[in-house]
Design a protein around this motif. Structure first.
Motif, short mmCIF file in Angstrom:
data_model
loop_
_atom_site.label_atom_id
_atom_site.label_comp_id
_atom_site.label_asym_id
_atom_site.label_seq_id
_atom_site.Cartn_x
_atom_site.Cartn_y
_atom_site.Cartn_z
N UNK A 156 89.37 84.28 18.68
CA UNK A 156 90.73 85.35 18.61
C UNK A 156 91.29 85.41 19.77
N UNK A 157 90.56 85.66 21.02
CA UNK A 157 91.28 85.65 22.34
C UNK A 157 92.04 84.45 22.62
N UNK A 158 91.25 83.19 22.45
CA UNK A 158 92.04 82.11 22.69
C UNK A 158 93.14 81.61 22.13
N UNK A 159 93.19 82.31 20.88
CA UNK A 159 94.43 81.71 20.04
C UNK A 159 95.43 82.80 20.38
N UNK A 160 95.06 84.20 20.30
CA UNK A 160 96.19 85.13 20.42
C UNK A 160 96.63 85.45 21.92
N UNK A 161 95.68 85.21 22.80
CA UNK A 161 96.29 85.62 24.27
C UNK A 161 96.20 84.43 25.12
N UNK A 162 95.65 83.41 24.77
CA UNK A 162 95.64 82.23 25.62
C UNK A 162 96.45 81.03 24.81
N UNK A 163 96.82 81.14 23.80
CA UNK A 163 97.75 80.20 23.14
C UNK A 163 96.94 78.98 22.74
N UNK A 164 95.71 78.74 22.29
CA UNK A 164 95.06 77.69 22.02
C UNK A 164 95.66 77.21 20.68
N UNK A 165 95.91 75.97 20.60
CA UNK A 165 96.48 75.45 19.26
C UNK A 165 95.39 74.69 18.41
N UNK A 166 94.40 74.11 18.95
CA UNK A 166 93.27 73.76 18.34
C UNK A 166 92.03 73.82 19.09
N UNK A 167 90.71 73.66 18.43
CA UNK A 167 89.64 73.64 19.18
C UNK A 167 88.64 72.15 19.22
N UNK A 168 88.63 71.84 20.51
CA UNK A 168 87.88 70.42 20.55
C UNK A 168 86.56 70.48 19.78
#
Length: 503
Positions: free
Chosen positions: A193-205
């Motif tokens: 959730x942090x990576x998506x909502x705070x860091x802007x991750x658009x995919x997970x490798x």
């Protein structure tokens, strides 16, 4: 479905070459810690059992946080360095492409050394100057479980450095965020959730869905965010359209390992088979079920004579060795970590018992071939074997490691990380020049058609709204004279799934 008992006449024809291989190879090895230092991971911790704790990553000063968790990107001093800090809900682990000096963003600076884009990266032809693309990798990367998958993260880091130095993905530098959940399902979900909502991750490798979350992908599913690969123990990629795989996973993964050992045993006339899969976590349940399945064994040409569920923590495997020996087992399949593989082979050798051992690529760290008792062990690769540079993708991996992790070739785990990055390249080849969004990633996913990722895997074709179909390709590697070596025959072996794989 093609015949499995008589699948590979090429393997049978090459058995003489295999005998020569078993007596003619040489070489030296570089430690796992040296590889990590060269890849920018930092100094490794000296511990009593390096195989079991190899995933512990210190910060840039050599200090290790008391709790696995997050990385402050400002502290990263080397390209793709990971600095471990407190595991909190406001400080998520991140690996930043970073070089000293300059005024550009970290990732842009790291990318500026390249003059050409990778041929698989679409329209980029110079330095990566577009907005940064952030992608995640979340899982259990510390402790005994982490030792099984930490090489995958090293491979992802090397890919990131390689692609950023060659124009990025469609002109965009890539920043990889790496989060260690410490085996805590709640932390796993919090980091995502942090990576998506705070860091802007658009995919997970990458995500170790089969470890702490036990397949729970609800958060990313709700956001329609794709995960490109897992540790390979679950069927999730075949029933969830947002969880992808570039290699066999779940039952098909277990079958690929069985088939690789069968390719070695059949020409030698060895049929009596034993299997020992760890009892410590659910990933091994899948191996035990498939490697004892009567129909699958019959298709490969094996007869089960011994079976067990030992623990990774037990100090001695003599009882299992004697069970297999008394049953007449000529080949033994093991789902154990590297330290346990070495103990198992050593305990059997002390009983004057030397069958053919087999295991999976992710379970075999670079330290395994240094053990004389591992000589002749067969390692199944769920893609083209990392030892065969006649495969274009493997040649590129080898070149990248020579540049960014000099002194050591890649392992199966490292190559697994590389292929996830390569999969993302294929998805992103037509990304727009502006900020890349999750919608752009989705469009890129469904644009992938008949792509075998430089010959490293089966041809991937994505269909909108549908999970991936089961495909089975694999490679074979043999340990000889303290090194991983190319096994004779075809590099990438593709066949139909074994009985019961889709049930």
């Amino acid at each position: 479905m093609p015949s499995h008992r008589h699948r590979s006449s090429a393997v049978a024809a090459s058995i003489t070459a295999f005998a020569v291989l078993l007596t003619g190879c040489g070489g030296t090895r570089v430690s796992d810690e040296a590889i990590e230092r060269a890849a920018g991971v930092g100094q490794a911790v000296q511990v009593a059992n390096p195989d079991a704790a190899a995933a512990v990553v210190p910060d840039a000063t050599g200090a290790v946080a008391a709790v696995p968790g997050a990385v402050d990107p400002a502290a990263a001093a080397n390209p793709a360095a990971v600095d471990t800090g407190p595991a909190t809900t406001t400080n998520a682990t991140t690996a930043v492409a970073n070089t000293a000096g300059g005024t550009k963003s970290n990732a842009q600076t790291a990318a500026s050394g390249g003059s050409k884009a990778s041929g698989s990266s679409g329209k980029s032809s110079g330095p990566a100057t577009g907005p940064v693309i952030r992608v995640g990798a979340v899982g259990t990367f510390t402790g005994p479980v982490g030792a099984l998958v930490k090489d995958t993260i090293t491979g992802i880091r090397v890919w990131m450095q390689w692609i950023n130095a060659r124009g990025g993905v469609a002109g965009h530098p890539v920043e990889v965020l790496v989060g260690d959940d410490g085996g805590d399902p709640a932390r796993f979900n919090s980091i995502e959730q942090q990576f998506v909502e705070q860091k802007g991750a658009v995919a997970f490798l990458y995500a170790t869905l089969g470890f702490s979350p036990n397949g729970n992908n609800k958060y990313l599913d709700s956001k329609k965010i794709f995960t490109l690969g897992t540790e390979g123990g679950l069927e999730t990629a075949y029933n969830n359209p947002y969880v992808l795989t570039a290699t066999p996973t779940g039952k098909v993964n277990a079958d690929s390992i069985l088939l690789a050992l069968g390719d070695v045993a059949r020409p030698l006339g060895k049929k009596k088979f034993a299997e020992f899969a760890c009892s410590d976590f659910g990933l091994c349940d899948n191996f035990d079920q498939r490697w004892s399945n009567p129909e699958a064994l019959k298709a490969v040409g094996f007869e089960l004579v011994a079976r067990g569920r030992p623990s990774l923590t037990q100090p001695d495997y003599t009882a299992q060795c004697l069970s297999a020996k008394q049953g007449g087992a000529e080949v033994i399949m093991l789902a154990l970590d590297t330290a346990s593989l070495r103990r198992f082979a050593g305990d059997c050798a002390r009983q004057n018992y030397r069958p053919i051992f087999g295991t999976a690529d992710l379970l075999a760290l670079s330290s395994l071939p240094t053990d004389p008792n591992a000589d002749g062990m067969i390692i199944a690769s769920k893609m083209a074997p990392w030892t065969d540079t006649s495969v274009p993708g493997i040649a590129k991996v080898t070149q990248a490691f020579a540049q960014y992790a000099p002194g050591a070739p890649p392992t199966g785990g490292n190559t697994n990380g590389w292929i996830l990055g390569r999969f993302f390249e294929s998805i992103g080849k037509n990304f727009p020049a502006g900020q890349v969004t999750t919608a752009d990633v989705e469009a890129g996913v469904y644009a992938v058609k008949n792509d075998n990722l430089d010959g490293m895997t089966f041809p991937i074709t994505m269909v909108k709204g549908q999970p991936m179909k089961r495909q089975l390709c694999y490679g074979v590697v043999v340990i000889k004279n303290a090194k991983y070596s190319r096994f004779p025959g075809k590099a990438l072996r593709c066949t139909g799934t074994l009985p019961g794989a889709s049930g």
